[in-house]
Design an enzyme around this catalytic site. Structure first.
Site, mmCIF file in Angstrom:
data_model
loop_
_atom_site.group_PDB
_atom_site.id
_atom_site.type_symbol
_atom_site.label_atom_id
_atom_site.label_comp_id
_atom_site.label_asym_id
_atom_site.label_seq_id
_atom_site.Cartn_x
_atom_site.Cartn_y
_atom_site.Cartn_z
ATOM 1 N N ASP A 73 -5.429 7.466 6.134
ATOM 2 C CA ASP A 73 -6.867 7.593 5.856
ATOM 3 C C ASP A 73 -7.597 6.354 6.368
ATOM 4 O OD1 ASP A 73 -7.006 5.580 3.614
ATOM 5 O OD2 ASP A 73 -5.691 7.036 2.633
ATOM 6 N N GLU A 99 -10.218 -19.887 4.996
ATOM 7 C CA GLU A 99 -9.507 -18.953 5.875
ATOM 8 C C GLU A 99 -8.251 -19.595 6.457
ATOM 9 O OE1 GLU A 99 -8.222 -16.085 6.969
ATOM 10 O OE2 GLU A 99 -10.311 -15.541 6.663
ATOM 11 N N ASP A 126 -4.371 -18.447 5.465
ATOM 12 C CA ASP A 126 -3.492 -17.863 6.484
ATOM 13 C C ASP A 126 -2.157 -18.614 6.556
ATOM 14 O OD1 ASP A 126 -5.524 -16.108 7.105
ATOM 15 O OD2 ASP A 126 -6.172 -17.136 8.918
ATOM 16 N N GLY A 147 -1.398 10.757 3.163
ATOM 17 C CA GLY A 147 -1.185 10.447 4.583
ATOM 18 C C GLY A 147 -2.160 9.383 5.055
ATOM 19 N N SER A 177 -8.317 -10.604 5.257
ATOM 20 C CA SER A 177 -7.736 -11.720 5.993
ATOM 21 C C SER A 177 -6.470 -12.225 5.330
ATOM 22 C CB SER A 177 -8.726 -12.848 6.142
ATOM 23 O OG SER A 177 -9.007 -13.379 4.915
ATOM 24 N N ASP A 182 1.879 5.384 -0.099
ATOM 25 C CA ASP A 182 0.670 6.110 0.300
ATOM 26 C C ASP A 182 -0.411 5.911 -0.764
ATOM 27 O OD1 ASP A 182 -1.082 7.759 1.561
ATOM 28 O OD2 ASP A 182 0.001 9.629 1.153
ATOM 29 N N ILE A 183 -1.572 5.416 -0.344
ATOM 30 C CA ILE A 183 -2.683 5.179 -1.287
ATOM 31 C C ILE A 183 -3.600 6.401 -1.239
ATOM 32 C CG2 ILE A 183 -4.492 3.546 -1.969
ATOM 33 C CD1 ILE A 183 -1.695 2.213 -1.664
#
Length: 518
Positions: free
Chosen positions: A501, A249, A253, A499, A448, A485-486
């Protein structure tokens, strides 16, 4: 006899699957955080409503102005210190701006001071921790002044939201991994290296090795950014040498942010994995007058139901402070789909706080320099899926009013609480990020990776503008055209739809359009 009152929201139940394995040593010394009320709360609330409404006349407060108006009152701090003295506790640190007094003492002293019984618990996944059940109580004269008492128990509060590509899933020809720079280019990030900005990263364990970072940035042909490790409450940069543990992690990052904004300073705040440690690290980042991060990236969290309401409220008030100071906070929405790894549907906190930019996940396929297909990240029960859904803690924020949520069966219902996530980005480990962790070249995904990706985008925008974008949710919701937009896929109970979701929020970024919207 001093009259005592229970501290609202401090109720703890025994963690499911945990057993008491013994008493705590009464002479063991611990530190406990006492969070106090804010001065001029009504004035602060009216400032927050303007910020939430996206009022353009509101400018971020300087850390100095904030401390002057909205810190803990000197009288309140004096009362806590008198209480400490009466119970033989020492004042380790007081931070009026963060509204915190940290007390030190023995288990026996704290049990008496707060009317609790502390015991050692064993849990099949969380391991051994110090815990309590029931409520914390405070004397009458501190009732209403003390908002939270954190650190009496130290159970692990959060988990990192990253997934390493499983070795049994080799990348197929059409599926590739990406460097952070390739994703920045696919998502049309505006040019820039983030110079002059500082990005804060919160880590609840693990560490990074400088040699990994040096080789990684050299392999990408970018200058190594300046990385500052900031220890919070006995936390420090401690790489375990295991890329599958928290090192994965931490390194992920830093490598994502550093690759995209090598000109920025990266301040990594290391702390213990407990609610007290987590909240204090974020508070320390937000109030840090040395590094002054303008963006904070959080890739850790846990189901809303796992938090006491005092912890949630204390954390949320730190996130409100960030919004007032013009610090954008990006938080990963989770890697276990709509259940967040618990029973029933749950959203992940702190991503569900209305004062963060909650970052969900997609699975991305590219052809050349363009995105050819992008759908909801859902690699099945084993492979993980983007967290998202509807908060049971926080009401619908102003900027989400009128939105509805689409279930996997196709039914739509009006949002009944804060919807998660707000935005998304590539998160499937199958189409993940090439990184170098503990000397191993590997491919990692998870939401993450999306929080630092968005944090880096905002750092580029802040550097170009010469001022912080601050709390950006109201502006983003007014600019749906700034997103890809997915509309395909689901994360379990919720489906993607045109839109906003509850799988991918508004969508993945078109960085230049996001910059224009801010």
């Amino acid at each position: 006899m001093v009259n005592r009152q229970p501290l609202p929201g401090s109720e703890r139940k025994a963690e499911q699957g945990s057993t008491v394995v013994g008493q705590c040593d009464p002479a063991e010394r611990i530190e406990v955080f006492v969070m106090l009320r804010r001065q001029h709360q009504a004035q602060f609330d009216s400032l927050m409503s303007k910020i939430e409404a996206g009022d353009p006349s509101v400018k971020p407060l300087s850390r100095e102005a904030f401390a002057k108006d909205y810190s803990a009152a000197p009288d309140d701090i004096a009362k806590v210190k008198a209480f400490a003295t009466a119970h033989g506790l020492t004042v380790v640190r007081e931070d009026p701006a963060a509204r915190q007094v940290v007390l030190g003492g023995t288990i026996a002293q704290f049990q008496t001071a707060f009317g609790v019984k502390l015991e050692h618990y064993q849990h099949h996944t969380a391991g051994q921790f110090r815990g309590r059940t029931g409520t914390i109580s405070v004397p009458d004269d501190l009732h209403g002044i003390v908002q939270a008492v954190l650190g009496l128990d130290n159970r692990p509060q959060a988990r990192p939201h990253f997934r390493i590509r499983p070795p049994f899933q080799p990348a197929k020809a059409h599926q590739a991994s990406f460097t952070p720079l390739q994703l920045a280019s696919l998502y049309q990030f505006p040019q820039g290296d983030g110079s002059g900005e500082c990005v804060g990263i919160i880590e609840l364990g693990g560490g990074y090795s400088t040699s990994d970072l040096t080789s990684y940035f050299a392999s990408l042909g970018v200058t190594s950014p300046k990385v500052e490790s900031v220890g919070v409450d006995q936390g420090s940069n401690q790489p375990s040498g295991d890329p599958n543990g928290p090192d994965g992690e931490v390194t992920l990052d830093i490598e994502i942010v550093g690759a995209i904004v090598p000109g920025a300073t990266i301040a990594v705040y290391f702390t213990q994995n407990s609610d007290a440690g987590f909240i204090d690290a974020v508070s320390r980042a937000v109030h840090d007058t040395t590094n002054k991060p303008s963006v904070v990236s959080i890739s850790w969290g846990g189901p809303e139901a796992n938090w006491t309401s005092q912890s949630q409220q204390a954390f949320n008030s730190v996130l409100q402070t960030a919004a007032a100071l013009g610090v954008t906070v990006c938080a990963a929405s989770g890697d276990s789909g709509s259940s967040d790894g618990s029973s029933g549907d749950q959203v992940d906190f702190p991503a569900s706080s209305p004062y963060v930019l909650a970052c969900g996940g997609t699975s991305l396929t590219a052809s050349g320099t363009a995105i050819s297909r992008e759908v909801v990240w859902n690699d099945g029960a084993q492979g993980g899926a983007g967290g998202g859904g509807v908060s049971r803690t926080f009401p619908v924020p102003v900027w989400q009013q009128g939105l509805s949520v689409t279930s996997s069966s196709g039914a739509t219902t009006a949002l009944s609480g804060r919807g998660v996530p707000d935005v998304a980005g590539d998160a499937s480990p199958i189409t993940g990020y090439s990184v170098l962790i503990d000397g191993t070249q590997t491919v990692v995904g998870g939401t993450s990776a999306v929080a630092p990706l968005w944090a880096a985008l905002i750092a580029r925008i802040n550097a170009a503008k010469g001022q912080p974008a601050g709390f950006i949710n109201p502006k983003l919701y007014k600019a749906p055209g700034a997103f890809n937009d997915i509309t395909q896929g689901n994360n379990g109970s919720f489906a993607a739809s045109p839109g906003w979701d509850a799988c991918t929020g508004l969508g993945s970024p078109n960085g230049q359009k996001v910059a224009a919207a801010l």
